[in-house]
Design a protein around this motif. Structure first.
Motif, PDB file in Angstrom:
ATOM      1  N   ALA A 136      -5.673  -5.437   3.387  1.00 19.68           N
ATOM      2  CA  ALA A 136      -5.133  -4.094   3.614  1.00 19.68           C
ATOM      3  C   ALA A 136      -6.067  -3.288   4.506  1.00 19.68           C
ATOM      4  CB  ALA A 136      -4.915  -3.385   2.282  1.00 19.68           C
ATOM      5  N   LYS A 137      -7.373  -3.450   4.291  1.00 14.02           N
ATOM      6  CA  LYS A 137      -8.351  -2.712   5.097  1.00 14.02           C
ATOM      7  C   LYS A 137      -8.352  -3.185   6.545  1.00 14.02           C
ATOM      8  CE  LYS A 137     -11.308  -1.263   1.356  1.00 14.02           C
ATOM      9  NZ  LYS A 137     -12.665  -0.886   0.988  1.00 14.02           N
ATOM     10  N   PHE A 183       3.669  -2.872   3.880  1.00 15.60           N
ATOM     11  CA  PHE A 183       3.482  -4.278   3.538  1.00 15.60           C
ATOM     12  C   PHE A 183       2.041  -4.715   3.793  1.00 15.60           C
ATOM     13  CE2 PHE A 183       3.602  -8.770   4.905  1.00 15.60           C
ATOM     14  CZ  PHE A 183       4.080  -9.337   3.733  1.00 15.60           C
ATOM     15  N   VAL A 184       1.436  -5.403   2.842  1.00 14.15           N
ATOM     16  CA  VAL A 184       0.078  -5.932   3.010  1.00 14.15           C
ATOM     17  C   VAL A 184       0.133  -7.449   3.163  1.00 14.15           C
ATOM     18  CG1 VAL A 184      -2.196  -6.198   1.960  1.00 14.15           C
ATOM     19  CG2 VAL A 184      -0.979  -4.020   1.763  1.00 14.15           C
ATOM     20  N   GLY A 185       0.767  -8.140   2.213  1.00 14.06           N
ATOM     21  CA  GLY A 185       0.868  -9.586   2.312  1.00 14.06           C
ATOM     22  C   GLY A 185       0.985 -10.211   0.937  1.00 14.06           C
ATOM     23  N   TYR A 186       0.911 -11.543   0.918  1.00 20.80           N
ATOM     24  CA  TYR A 186       1.026 -12.299  -0.335  1.00 20.80           C
ATOM     25  C   TYR A 186      -0.337 -12.898  -0.680  1.00 20.80           C
ATOM     26  CZ  TYR A 186       6.028 -11.800   0.234  1.00 20.80           C
ATOM     27  OH  TYR A 186       7.283 -11.270   0.367  1.00 20.80           O
ATOM     28  N   ILE A 207      -8.781   3.192   0.721  1.00 22.83           N
ATOM     29  CA  ILE A 207      -7.892   2.275   0.010  1.00 22.83           C
ATOM     30  C   ILE A 207      -8.523   1.889  -1.326  1.00 22.83           C
ATOM     31  CG2 ILE A 207      -6.925  -0.065   0.024  1.00 22.83           C
ATOM     32  CD1 ILE A 207      -6.524   0.281   3.074  1.00 22.83           C
ATOM     33  N   ASP A 208      -7.730   1.989  -2.379  1.00 22.75           N
ATOM     34  CA  ASP A 208      -8.228   1.645  -3.717  1.00 22.75           C
ATOM     35  C   ASP A 208      -7.123   0.916  -4.490  1.00 22.75           C
ATOM     36  OD1 ASP A 208      -9.956   1.526  -5.851  1.00 22.75           O
ATOM     37  OD2 ASP A 208      -9.416   3.493  -6.624  1.00 22.75           O
ATOM     38  N   LEU A 211       0.860  -1.172   0.000  1.00 25.12           N
ATOM     39  CA  LEU A 211       0.000   0.000   0.000  1.00 25.12           C
ATOM     40  C   LEU A 211       0.903   1.230   0.000  1.00 25.12           C
ATOM     41  CD1 LEU A 211      -3.107   0.253   0.302  1.00 25.12           C
ATOM     42  CD2 LEU A 211      -2.730   0.425   2.767  1.00 25.12           C
ATOM     43  N   ASN A 212       0.527   2.221  -0.792  1.00 21.85           N
ATOM     44  CA  ASN A 212       1.254   3.494  -0.768  1.00 21.85           C
ATOM     45  C   ASN A 212       0.764   4.289   0.437  1.00 21.85           C
ATOM     46  OD1 ASN A 212       2.434   5.966  -1.219  1.00 21.85           O
ATOM     47  ND2 ASN A 212       1.865   6.066  -3.380  1.00 21.85           N
TER      48      ASN A 212
END
Ligand SMILES: [Zn+2]
Length: 76
Positions: free
Chosen positions: A52-53, A38-41, A63-64, A6-7
């Motif tokens: 991410a949310k 970092f969000v994940g795989y 978040i988009d 995520l930015n």
């Protein structure tokens, strides 16, 4: 599985400012490394977006998906 990030800086888009979700392995429009969260795989951007949310609840409403790498999760 691809790594999603995520930015942490909001980006302008048609619907307003968003934190964009990117597939770090395929996207050519990634933020600078110091701005990546970092969000994940995941196998797809829908799962990544949901995670991410959960992971960043304070940012969740904005978040988009990235237009380029997560187009099916992109809201405009
Ligand atoms: Zn992207």
């Amino acid at each position: 599985m691809s790594k999603y990030i995520l930015n942490q800086n909001k980006q302008d888009s048609k619907s307003g400012e968003n934190y964009e979700l990117h597939n770090e392995e395929t996207c050519h429009h990634l933020p600078d490394p110091e701005n990546r969260l970092f969000v994940g795989y995941f196998d797809n951007c829908h799962d990544a977006k949901a995670r991410a949310k959960e992971r960043y609840p304070l940012m969740s409403s904005d978040i988009d998906g990235c237009y380029h790498c997560c187009n099916s999760c992109h809201n405009e």
